[in-house]
Write a protein that holds these residues in place. Structure first.
Motif, PDB file in Angstrom:
ATOM      1  N   VAL A  62       0.858  -1.183   0.000  1.00 48.37           N
ATOM      2  CA  VAL A  62       0.000   0.000   0.000  1.00 48.37           C
ATOM      3  C   VAL A  62       0.894   1.232   0.000  1.00 48.37           C
ATOM      4  O   VAL A  62       1.731   1.398   0.897  1.00 48.37           O
ATOM      5  CB  VAL A  62      -0.910   0.025   1.249  1.00 48.37           C
ATOM      6  CG1 VAL A  62      -1.807   1.250   1.219  1.00 48.37           C
ATOM      7  CG2 VAL A  62      -1.739  -1.246   1.339  1.00 48.37           C
ATOM      8  N   SER A 112       0.866   5.256   0.151  1.00 44.87           N
ATOM      9  CA  SER A 112       0.016   6.432   0.344  1.00 44.87           C
ATOM     10  C   SER A 112       0.838   7.583   0.872  1.00 44.87           C
ATOM     11  O   SER A 112       2.069   7.507   0.956  1.00 44.87           O
ATOM     12  CB  SER A 112      -1.201   6.112   1.207  1.00 44.87           C
ATOM     13  OG  SER A 112      -0.834   5.811   2.514  1.00 44.87           O
ATOM     14  N   VAL A 117      -4.400   7.999   3.156  1.00 47.54           N
ATOM     15  CA  VAL A 117      -3.906   7.517   4.452  1.00 47.54           C
ATOM     16  C   VAL A 117      -5.001   6.798   5.258  1.00 47.54           C
ATOM     17  O   VAL A 117      -4.751   5.742   5.864  1.00 47.54           O
ATOM     18  CB  VAL A 117      -3.309   8.702   5.235  1.00 47.54           C
ATOM     19  CG1 VAL A 117      -2.955   8.309   6.657  1.00 47.54           C
ATOM     20  CG2 VAL A 117      -2.066   9.223   4.513  1.00 47.54           C
ATOM     21  N   ALA A 166      -5.358   3.383   3.829  1.00 49.18           N
ATOM     22  CA  ALA A 166      -4.197   2.530   4.086  1.00 49.18           C
ATOM     23  C   ALA A 166      -4.303   1.911   5.480  1.00 49.18           C
ATOM     24  O   ALA A 166      -4.048   0.713   5.664  1.00 49.18           O
ATOM     25  CB  ALA A 166      -2.918   3.354   3.966  1.00 49.18           C
ATOM     26  N   LEU A 167      -4.726   2.704   6.460  1.00 49.87           N
ATOM     27  CA  LEU A 167      -4.804   2.184   7.829  1.00 49.87           C
ATOM     28  C   LEU A 167      -5.932   1.156   7.950  1.00 49.87           C
ATOM     29  O   LEU A 167      -5.820   0.185   8.699  1.00 49.87           O
ATOM     30  CB  LEU A 167      -4.949   3.342   8.819  1.00 49.87           C
ATOM     31  CG  LEU A 167      -3.739   4.308   8.822  1.00 49.87           C
ATOM     32  CD1 LEU A 167      -3.977   5.491   9.752  1.00 49.87           C
ATOM     33  CD2 LEU A 167      -2.426   3.612   9.180  1.00 49.87           C
ATOM     34  N   LYS A 181      -4.520  -2.127   6.667  1.00 54.00           N
ATOM     35  CA  LYS A 181      -3.630  -2.763   7.654  1.00 54.00           C
ATOM     36  C   LYS A 181      -4.435  -3.473   8.745  1.00 54.00           C
ATOM     37  O   LYS A 181      -4.038  -4.522   9.240  1.00 54.00           O
ATOM     38  CB  LYS A 181      -2.707  -1.703   8.263  1.00 54.00           C
ATOM     39  CG  LYS A 181      -1.593  -2.254   9.121  1.00 54.00           C
ATOM     40  CD  LYS A 181      -0.461  -2.860   8.287  1.00 54.00           C
ATOM     41  CE  LYS A 181       0.736  -3.253   9.105  1.00 54.00           C
ATOM     42  NZ  LYS A 181       1.787  -3.881   8.293  1.00 54.00           N
ATOM     43  N   ALA A 227      -0.219  -6.718   5.176  1.00 58.37           N
ATOM     44  CA  ALA A 227      -0.002  -5.694   4.139  1.00 58.37           C
ATOM     45  C   ALA A 227       1.190  -4.827   4.530  1.00 58.37           C
ATOM     46  O   ALA A 227       1.435  -4.581   5.714  1.00 58.37           O
ATOM     47  CB  ALA A 227      -1.249  -4.831   3.981  1.00 58.37           C
ATOM     48  N   LEU A 242       2.852  -1.227   4.373  1.00 54.99           N
ATOM     49  CA  LEU A 242       2.445   0.170   4.149  1.00 54.99           C
ATOM     50  C   LEU A 242       3.669   1.057   3.924  1.00 54.99           C
ATOM     51  O   LEU A 242       4.585   1.083   4.751  1.00 54.99           O
ATOM     52  CB  LEU A 242       1.677   0.685   5.376  1.00 54.99           C
ATOM     53  CG  LEU A 242       0.155   0.570   5.364  1.00 54.99           C
ATOM     54  CD1 LEU A 242      -0.293  -0.832   5.022  1.00 54.99           C
ATOM     55  CD2 LEU A 242      -0.453   1.033   6.674  1.00 54.99           C
ATOM     56  N   PHE A 266       4.847   4.985   3.126  1.00 55.03           N
ATOM     57  CA  PHE A 266       4.393   6.382   3.140  1.00 55.03           C
ATOM     58  C   PHE A 266       5.321   7.215   2.253  1.00 55.03           C
ATOM     59  O   PHE A 266       6.534   7.219   2.464  1.00 55.03           O
ATOM     60  CB  PHE A 266       4.444   6.911   4.572  1.00 55.03           C
ATOM     61  CG  PHE A 266       3.758   8.240   4.774  1.00 55.03           C
ATOM     62  CD1 PHE A 266       2.430   8.291   5.200  1.00 55.03           C
ATOM     63  CD2 PHE A 266       4.438   9.433   4.548  1.00 55.03           C
ATOM     64  CE1 PHE A 266       1.797   9.516   5.404  1.00 55.03           C
ATOM     65  CE2 PHE A 266       3.805  10.657   4.743  1.00 55.03           C
ATOM     66  CZ  PHE A 266       2.480  10.694   5.176  1.00 55.03           C
ATOM     67  N   TYR A 285       3.366   3.604   9.561  1.00 50.75           N
ATOM     68  CA  TYR A 285       3.699   2.866   8.338  1.00 50.75           C
ATOM     69  C   TYR A 285       4.930   1.980   8.544  1.00 50.75           C
ATOM     70  O   TYR A 285       5.760   2.260   9.404  1.00 50.75           O
ATOM     71  CB  TYR A 285       3.959   3.867   7.190  1.00 50.75           C
ATOM     72  CG  TYR A 285       2.670   4.405   6.597  1.00 50.75           C
ATOM     73  CD1 TYR A 285       1.772   5.136   7.361  1.00 50.75           C
ATOM     74  CD2 TYR A 285       2.351   4.144   5.278  1.00 50.75           C
ATOM     75  CE1 TYR A 285       0.582   5.594   6.834  1.00 50.75           C
ATOM     76  CE2 TYR A 285       1.164   4.605   4.735  1.00 50.75           C
ATOM     77  CZ  TYR A 285       0.287   5.321   5.512  1.00 50.75           C
ATOM     78  OH  TYR A 285      -0.885   5.756   4.981  1.00 50.75           O
ATOM     79  N   ASP A 286       5.051   0.963   7.679  1.00 46.38           N
ATOM     80  CA  ASP A 286       6.232   0.093   7.752  1.00 46.38           C
ATOM     81  C   ASP A 286       7.469   0.809   7.236  1.00 46.38           C
ATOM     82  O   ASP A 286       8.568   0.584   7.722  1.00 46.38           O
ATOM     83  CB  ASP A 286       5.985  -1.181   6.932  1.00 46.38           C
ATOM     84  CG  ASP A 286       4.821  -1.978   7.506  1.00 46.38           C
ATOM     85  OD1 ASP A 286       4.987  -2.497   8.620  1.00 46.38           O
ATOM     86  OD2 ASP A 286       3.754  -2.054   6.866  1.00 46.38           O
TER      87      ASP A 286
END
Ligand code: ADP
Ligand code: 5GP
Length: 189
Positions: free
Chosen positions: A10, A12, A105, A108-109, A112, A118, A120, A122, A163-164
């Motif tokens: 993802v 974003s 955003v 995206a959350l 998750k 997933a 993520l 950013f 985010y990751d």
């Protein structure tokens, strides 16, 4: 061509940060990556094609699909509704390809929460001044829409630590290389 370990990515970040630019450049280098076509209630911009850029839906049709549980995630973004259809994600993952969602955003959350596996990513602009310059330079927004997007950007930037990975889109070639290496490193896991 499927990847060995298909993943749900993802991407974003604020409008104008360069998500579309980086995702398009990355897909040229990773042709196996499936990009989902989102649904939206906003009107098509000149040159946008229904079913290619977005599935353009009336607000009534969008709501009907929300009620029918057809979305992985959906959100109100800058005054319109946007969402990812389950069918778009499922068809690509079942073909053995990694999928990349380019969404806001809030969406995206939600992804998750529903799919903790997933990844993520950013996309951050180098500064808010540069973000404004990019939105102005893109030439797609009215002055009011630019202000709304900048106000939303401030709130979105505050969520980057959920985010990751956070990637600063300074130079587009450098940022694209970093994005490709992030995606490939997860596909090897
Ligand atoms: P988003 O999809 O996040 O809304 P875009 O990809 O449409 O953002 O990019 C916004 C504008 O900024 C576009 O005009 C694009 O060409 C430009 N842009 C994207 N990345 C860069 C960069 N690294 N440096 C300068 N301009 C950029
Ligand atoms: P635009 O109107 O400029 O095409 O997109 C506006 C915003 O909507 C962008 O920040 C984009 O990431 C977001 N967006 C596009 N598709 C989706 C989607 O399917 N879900 C969510 N939550 N946001 C989306």
């Amino acid at each position: 061509m499927g990847s060995t370990n298909p993943k749900l990515f993802v991407v974003s970040g604020p409008s104008g940060a360069g998500k579309g630019t980086l995702v398009a450049m990355t897909r040229d280098r990773m042709p196996g990556l499936g990009l989902t076509v989102s649904a939206t209630t906003r009107s098509p911009r000149p040159g946008e094609v229904d079913g290619v850029d977005y599935h353009f839906l009336t607000p009534e049709e969008f709501q009907r699909r929300v009620d029918a549980g057809e979305f992985v995630e959906w959100a109100h973004v800058h005054g319109n509704c946007y969402g990812t259809l389950v069918s778009e994600v499922r068809s690509r993952l079942s073909a053995g390809a990694s999928v990349i969602l380019e969404i806001d955003v809030q969406g995206a959350l939600q992804v998750k929460e529903r799919f903790p596996e997933a990844i993520l990513i950013f996309i951050k602009p180098p500064s808010l001044e540069e973000l404004r310059a990019r939105l102005v330079g893109r030439g797609t927004e009215t002055p009011e829409s630019i202000e709304l997007r900048l106000a939303n950007a401030r709130k979105e930037l505050a969520l980057a630590d959920r985010y990751d990975k956070v990637l600063v889109n300074d130079d587009r070639e450098r940022a694209c290389e970093e994005l490709v290496s992030i995606l490939q490193s997860y596909e090897r896991i």
